[in-house]
Design an enzyme around this catalytic site. Sequence first.
Site, PDB file in Angstrom:
ATOM      1  N   SER A  77     -24.427 -38.012 -10.202  1.00 18.23           N
ATOM      2  CA  SER A  77     -23.060 -37.330 -10.495  1.00 18.23           C
ATOM      3  C   SER A  77     -22.396 -37.722 -11.839  1.00 18.23           C
ATOM      4  O   SER A  77     -21.448 -37.182 -12.146  1.00 18.23           O
ATOM      5  CB  SER A  77     -22.099 -37.544  -9.116  1.00 18.23           C
ATOM      6  OG  SER A  77     -22.774 -36.936  -8.193  1.00 18.23           O
ATOM      7  N   LYS A 130     -11.509 -38.090 -12.088  1.00 17.89           N
ATOM      8  CA  LYS A 130     -12.136 -37.386 -11.158  1.00 17.89           C
ATOM      9  C   LYS A 130     -11.270 -37.271  -9.979  1.00 17.89           C
ATOM     10  O   LYS A 130     -10.826 -38.358  -9.288  1.00 17.89           O
ATOM     11  CB  LYS A 130     -13.628 -37.860 -10.770  1.00 17.89           C
ATOM     12  CG  LYS A 130     -14.654 -36.979  -9.709  1.00 17.89           C
ATOM     13  CD  LYS A 130     -15.713 -37.573  -9.770  1.00 17.89           C
ATOM     14  CE  LYS A 130     -16.822 -36.806  -9.056  1.00 17.89           C
ATOM     15  NZ  LYS A 130     -18.089 -37.453  -8.855  1.00 17.89           N
ATOM     16  N   SER A 174     -21.639 -34.258  -9.638  1.00 18.59           N
ATOM     17  CA  SER A 174     -20.343 -33.760  -9.247  1.00 18.59           C
ATOM     18  C   SER A 174     -19.264 -34.168 -10.141  1.00 18.59           C
ATOM     19  O   SER A 174     -18.128 -33.587  -9.785  1.00 18.59           O
ATOM     20  CB  SER A 174     -20.164 -34.250  -7.712  1.00 18.59           C
ATOM     21  OG  SER A 174     -19.968 -35.628  -7.752  1.00 18.59           O
TER      22      SER A 174
END
Length: 557
Positions: free
Chosen positions: A292, A196, A268
């Site tokens: 997330s 990420k 996210s």
Amino acid sequence: MIRNLNRILTLSAFGGVLFVSGAFFGKQAQMEKITVPMVQSAQQLLGLNFKPAQLDTALAELTDLRKSYGRLREAKLDNSVPPALMFNPLPVGFKFEKESKTFKASDAGKVSLPANQEELAFYTVRELAELVRTKKISSVELTRFFLARLKKYDTKLHCVTSLTEELALQQAQQADAEIKAGKYKGLLHGIPYGVKDLLSTKGYKTTWGSVPYKDQVIDEDATVVQKLREAGAVLVAKTTLGELAMGDVWYGGKTRTPWDLNRGSSGSSAGSASAVAAGLLPFAIGTETLGSIVSPSTACGTTGLRPTYGRVSRHGAMALSWSMDKIGPIARSVEDCAIVFNAIYGPDGKDQSVYETPFNYSPSINVKKLRIGYLKSDFDRDYGFKTQDQATLEALRKAGHELIPMELPKLPVNDLVMTISVEGAAAFEQITLNGKVDQMVNQDRNAWPNTFRSARFIPAVEYLQAQRVRYQLIQEMDKLMQKVDVYVSPSLGGSNLVVTNLTGHPCVVIPNGFTNQNRPTTITFIGKLFGEAELLAFVKAYQDKTDFHKKHPSIAL
């Protein structure tokens, strides 16, 4: 009226500054004398009711405080600087496991290359590791294969911020040379992965998915990236995240779920889940502050592990909430998550919130001895995934588990979410005060720019009172977890996601079915603090009896 409102908002003594069209009026506010009427107006905003004489007595103190705020704002505080106060997730009397045992994974059995090479896209980490270990495929071949898929499908999914192709091929060549020389490092040696894009990577951009940072380069590897490199894993991509870790919209567009290209992959950890679900990566690293990992895993049908708070170092990771941020893997299977977690957990001497405690995972753990609870009222309500979740509960009962009904503590947990607002506003004070938040893609009332501004008006006293209630929540959850070893919860809805992110308990989210629209559904399992070994072993035992994690979206076939 407007002038009076401006005076209310410019009272930085209550944490406030005024923003109009992105302009910062803090310096102007410091030039204006603080008066009793001004403070009266401010206290109405905060729900206070001090008498005029009491406010008059406070004027000199408020003036001095405002001067202090100005001086403190001049201090250089990068996002990487944590507060001196650290969150403690340990309930009173908590004891760590002391004995450390060798990590054990399941026997891979005989793994062969598929006749159709594209099927490699959906092999588990464990299966790919066996192919690499037995030299049936090289790390370079595997890396080129996943790089090609990333290039092909990212145009539809928008799940990548940067391909790290040059680095990936270097790392793959090194892995092959080491394996050929008999220096096999373990199950991640030579396996491609993505991270990420809020974790720093030396030589590549770390954009945090946000316009103000889209050209940012942090020239060091985050601890998680470093640990995976030491395990021999091959970094092939930086994956998308919703801007500053919210949602699935970033500066390059909206990340899609491969199950429905008209829908976002949620956030996210949007790109990590999307890429794994589409077979573009064997595993990826995500983060969770308030859903997330769970939410994008649900949208994309992946398996995710959110570890206990204090398990994985966040050094090199973007800080949103120092007391709630957690890093964990997103993969195809529960055991894949265990394999990755085994490589990334533990102290690094940099993140002082990380505890030294063993991870004694083994698939041979006797899960029949574990006490399993379930959130009865949450499962009894009407909600979208009820059919799939009831089938999971029934399958657990048929497997011989007595499900113990339980309820979460009755505390105002949703009000504690102000924790993220306050800590996020502190982490991103600079772009809030200089107006660069106006460059962010999302500007509605629920977006970060508005949250960061609004949080300036949350008094420090109220934030600390919220943390005291959070302490009570930790103690109440400990009492609850004395009765069970693992419990089951719907993935979304109810208060479980909020409660356990506040207390720091670990969770595993796995696919458990599909809707009538052929969209994946998931269910969540919560374990004891630092109890990832038992939690993962239990969920693996359940997942092994299902095939939902083996289903793949048609886009990537």
